[in-house]
Scaffold this active site. Structure first.
Site, PDB file in Angstrom:
ATOM      1  N   TYR A  32     131.525 122.073 -35.961  1.00 30.77           N
ATOM      2  CA  TYR A  32     131.990 122.826 -34.795  1.00 30.77           C
ATOM      3  C   TYR A  32     131.298 122.409 -33.497  1.00 30.77           C
ATOM      4  O   TYR A  32     131.641 122.916 -32.424  1.00 30.77           O
ATOM      5  CB  TYR A  32     131.761 124.325 -35.006  1.00 30.77           C
ATOM      6  CG  TYR A  32     132.521 124.905 -36.167  1.00 30.77           C
ATOM      7  CD1 TYR A  32     133.911 125.057 -36.123  1.00 30.77           C
ATOM      8  CD2 TYR A  32     131.867 125.312 -37.331  1.00 30.77           C
ATOM      9  CE1 TYR A  32     134.621 125.592 -37.191  1.00 30.77           C
ATOM     10  CE2 TYR A  32     132.559 125.851 -38.403  1.00 30.77           C
ATOM     11  CZ  TYR A  32     133.931 125.987 -38.327  1.00 30.77           C
ATOM     12  OH  TYR A  32     134.629 126.524 -39.387  1.00 30.77           O
ATOM     13  N   HIS A  37     135.568 125.996 -28.711  1.00 27.55           N
ATOM     14  CA  HIS A  37     135.043 127.346 -28.926  1.00 27.55           C
ATOM     15  C   HIS A  37     133.510 127.401 -28.825  1.00 27.55           C
ATOM     16  O   HIS A  37     132.942 128.490 -28.802  1.00 27.55           O
ATOM     17  CB  HIS A  37     135.481 127.825 -30.313  1.00 27.55           C
ATOM     18  CG  HIS A  37     135.969 129.238 -30.351  1.00 27.55           C
ATOM     19  ND1 HIS A  37     136.372 129.948 -29.235  1.00 27.55           N
ATOM     20  CD2 HIS A  37     136.133 130.109 -31.399  1.00 27.55           C
ATOM     21  CE1 HIS A  37     136.761 131.161 -29.595  1.00 27.55           C
ATOM     22  NE2 HIS A  37     136.620 131.284 -30.884  1.00 27.55           N
ATOM     23  N   TYR A  82     128.752 133.053 -36.934  1.00 27.04           N
ATOM     24  CA  TYR A  82     130.130 132.654 -36.668  1.00 27.04           C
ATOM     25  C   TYR A  82     130.685 133.573 -35.581  1.00 27.04           C
ATOM     26  O   TYR A  82     130.285 134.726 -35.445  1.00 27.04           O
ATOM     27  CB  TYR A  82     131.016 132.661 -37.922  1.00 27.04           C
ATOM     28  CG  TYR A  82     130.693 131.500 -38.840  1.00 27.04           C
ATOM     29  CD1 TYR A  82     131.195 130.233 -38.595  1.00 27.04           C
ATOM     30  CD2 TYR A  82     129.843 131.685 -39.930  1.00 27.04           C
ATOM     31  CE1 TYR A  82     130.860 129.156 -39.423  1.00 27.04           C
ATOM     32  CE2 TYR A  82     129.506 130.612 -40.758  1.00 27.04           C
ATOM     33  CZ  TYR A  82     130.011 129.362 -40.492  1.00 27.04           C
ATOM     34  OH  TYR A  82     129.674 128.299 -41.294  1.00 27.04           O
ATOM     35  N   ASN A  84     133.296 135.366 -34.794  1.00 28.07           N
ATOM     36  CA  ASN A  84     133.896 136.688 -34.936  1.00 28.07           C
ATOM     37  C   ASN A  84     132.908 137.793 -35.293  1.00 28.07           C
ATOM     38  O   ASN A  84     133.263 138.974 -35.261  1.00 28.07           O
ATOM     39  CB  ASN A  84     135.009 136.654 -35.998  1.00 28.07           C
ATOM     40  CG  ASN A  84     136.182 135.797 -35.564  1.00 28.07           C
ATOM     41  OD1 ASN A  84     136.175 135.220 -34.481  1.00 28.07           O
ATOM     42  ND2 ASN A  84     137.187 135.709 -36.410  1.00 28.07           N
ATOM     43  N   ASN A 130     137.706 136.971 -29.800  1.00 31.06           N
ATOM     44  CA  ASN A 130     137.174 137.731 -30.927  1.00 31.06           C
ATOM     45  C   ASN A 130     135.658 137.908 -30.895  1.00 31.06           C
ATOM     46  O   ASN A 130     135.134 138.914 -31.377  1.00 31.06           O
ATOM     47  CB  ASN A 130     137.591 137.085 -32.245  1.00 31.06           C
ATOM     48  CG  ASN A 130     139.061 137.272 -32.536  1.00 31.06           C
ATOM     49  OD1 ASN A 130     139.666 138.258 -32.121  1.00 31.06           O
ATOM     50  ND2 ASN A 130     139.661 136.327 -33.230  1.00 31.06           N
TER      51      ASN A 130
END
Length: 223
Positions: A32, A37, A82, A84, A130
């Site tokens: 990631y 994001h 993470y 969320n 989120n």
């Protein structure tokens, strides 16, 4: 249940009046690292590099590091829960250090803003993000300062999750790096001149950038 237990914890315990908690949102893991994001992580890395702050200590479900920026004591934070579940880490940190909510800043990506642009908001809804939604749920308030970095609107036909978890193109990399630098500078203004001046300077630049760009049918989501 007592009355105090119904209040946000930061109203019950007002702690360190000198430290600012600055959190950048993203997802842990090499896969990631370069995704859209994770722009919040990039800004934290930029600040850490500029001010020689080591953000490698794992505590409260996050990588953290304390130091000084523009003469102010800060704690840089990269939640490792993470995206969320970012609120789990943030709540632990603010509760442990007894940080007033006005001394908490959060940095994250925003698809409603043009690529590389930066906008500061004093409060507001999650706007479909989120990570912010989870933070609001855990803190029981949306009244915290956020620095939003534009990653551009998703192309037609793209799923939103696929878009934000995709990497930037080679053409877009210089632009987003410019956005990261703008966000870093915006935080310096926040720390030295306060929220009103930071919004005036940063958001005014965004308006000028929008005037120079081509007209778009996209409606900005205020969050």
């Amino acid at each position: 249940m007592g009355i105090l237990s119904l209040l946000p914890f930061f109203q019950q315990n007002r702690g360190d009046k000198n430290m600012i908690v600055i959190a950048g949102l993203g997802n842990p893991g090499k896969e990631y690292d370069k995704t859209k994001h994770n722009v919040g992580f990039w800004v934290i890395d930029q600040l850490a590099k500029e001010y020689n702050i080591d953000v490698t200590k794992f505590k409260h479900k996050a990588l953290i590091g304390d130091g000084v920026i523009a003469g102010k004591k800060v704690l840089l934070v990269k939640p490792q829960t993470y995206m969320n579940l970012s609120g789990e880490s943030i709540r632990e940190i603010l509760k442990f250090y007894k940080i007033p909510i006005e001394q908490f800043y959060v940095i994250y990506d925003d698809t409603s803003l043009p690529l590389s642009s930066v906008r500061i908001r004093e409060k507001g809804s999650a706007g479909g993000h989120n990570g912010i939604k989870n933070i609001i749920a855990h803190l029981n308030t949306d009244a915290f300062i956020r620095i939003k970095v534009g990653i551009g609107e998703k192309p037609n036909g793209w799923d939103l999750a696929d878009y934000v978890l995709a990497k930037f193109s080679k053409d877009d990399e210089p632009l987003i790096l410019s956005g990261v630098e703008k966000a870093s500078h915006a935080i310096e203004i926040l720390l030295t001149k306060g929220i009103v001046e930071a919004m005036n300077q940063t958001n005014q630049k965004l308006k000028k950038e929008n005037k120079k760009s081509k007209p778009s049918n996209t409606n900005e989501v205020i969050s």
